[in-house]
Design a protein around this motif. Structure first.
Motif, short mmCIF file in Angstrom:
data_model
loop_
_atom_site.label_atom_id
_atom_site.label_comp_id
_atom_site.label_asym_id
_atom_site.label_seq_id
_atom_site.Cartn_x
_atom_site.Cartn_y
_atom_site.Cartn_z
N VAL A 283 24.59 47.39 39.11
CA VAL A 283 23.36 46.74 40.05
C VAL A 283 23.51 46.90 41.43
N LYS A 284 22.59 47.37 42.10
CA LYS A 284 22.70 47.82 43.44
C LYS A 284 21.76 46.82 44.31
N LEU A 285 22.39 46.21 45.40
CA LEU A 285 21.92 45.50 46.35
C LEU A 285 21.85 45.60 48.04
N GLY A 286 21.81 47.30 47.92
CA GLY A 286 21.81 47.76 49.25
C GLY A 286 20.79 47.45 50.16
N PRO B 153 27.69 34.86 36.14
CA PRO B 153 27.81 34.09 37.25
C PRO B 153 28.52 35.07 38.19
N MET B 154 27.90 35.13 39.53
CA MET B 154 28.15 35.92 40.65
C MET B 154 28.56 34.74 41.97
N PRO B 155 29.26 35.23 42.87
CA PRO B 155 30.02 36.49 42.71
C PRO B 155 31.31 36.42 41.85
N LYS B 156 31.46 37.62 41.02
CA LYS B 156 32.38 37.68 39.98
C LYS B 156 33.71 37.37 40.36
N GLY B 157 34.62 36.60 39.84
CA GLY B 157 36.03 36.02 40.52
C GLY B 157 35.97 35.49 41.61
N GLY B 158 34.96 34.98 42.43
CA GLY B 158 34.82 34.19 43.57
C GLY B 158 34.20 33.00 43.57
N ILE C 248 23.77 38.40 50.82
CA ILE C 248 24.16 39.48 50.06
C ILE C 248 25.23 40.30 50.65
N ASN C 249 25.07 40.54 51.87
CA ASN C 249 26.35 41.16 52.54
C ASN C 249 27.49 40.67 52.71
N SER C 250 27.67 39.21 52.80
CA SER C 250 28.89 38.58 52.77
C SER C 250 29.45 38.44 51.33
N ASN C 251 28.63 38.24 50.37
CA ASN C 251 29.41 38.04 48.94
C ASN C 251 28.76 39.10 47.95
N CYS C 252 27.83 40.06 48.11
CA CYS C 252 27.55 40.84 47.03
C CYS C 252 27.95 42.23 47.20
N ILE C 253 27.79 42.77 48.66
CA ILE C 253 27.72 44.28 48.85
C ILE C 253 28.91 44.79 48.55
N SER C 254 30.17 44.29 48.45
CA SER C 254 31.23 45.02 48.18
C SER C 254 31.37 45.47 46.73
#
Length: 120
Positions: free
Chosen positions: A66-69, A93-98, A48-54
């Motif tokens: 959507v909060k994933l903190g 699809p996530m990570p968006k644009g990644g 989550i921290n590497s791919n989503c939290i930004s």
């Protein structure tokens, strides 16, 4: 050897060495994925921290609300199936644009979900 040949050789060496492809699954092999002891505090929060939290962190998450903190935030999307659908790229699809998460990271998420997504 003249300077032109030396520079050409040096350029060729630089170009060839820059073609290194650093993909975790290829470097370490897909069989190195250990899903026997998946923990939220180790693997899942790291993913989550590497791919989503930004996009999905903080009080005003920019990722569509959507909060994933926190564990509680992630647990909501784990329970309703949206977390797995997003990382598996079946829905939104996530990570968006990644790039897609590698197979091992998705397997870790699946294992954690299969174990009822504990806060461990």
């Amino acid at each position: 050897m003249n300077i032109k040949n030396i520079l050409s050789s040096l350029l060729a060496v630089c170009l060839i060495s820059s073609c290194y492809y650093d993909k975790e699954d290829l470097l370490y092999g897909a069989n190195k994925c250990d899903t026997s002891n998946v923990k939220f505090s180790v693997q899942i929060s790291g993913i989550i921290n590497s791919n989503c939290i930004s996009c999905h962190g903080g009080t005003a998450a920019s990722g569509g609300g959507v909060k994933l903190g926190t564990y509680a935030d992630v647990k909501v999307y784990a329970d309703n199936g949206l977390l797995l659908n997003a990382v598996s790229r079946t829905v939104n699809p996530m990570p968006k644009g990644g790039p897609r998460l590698n197979d091992c990271r998705i397997a870790e998420i699946r294992t954690w979900l299969r174990n009822n997504a504990p806060n461990n």
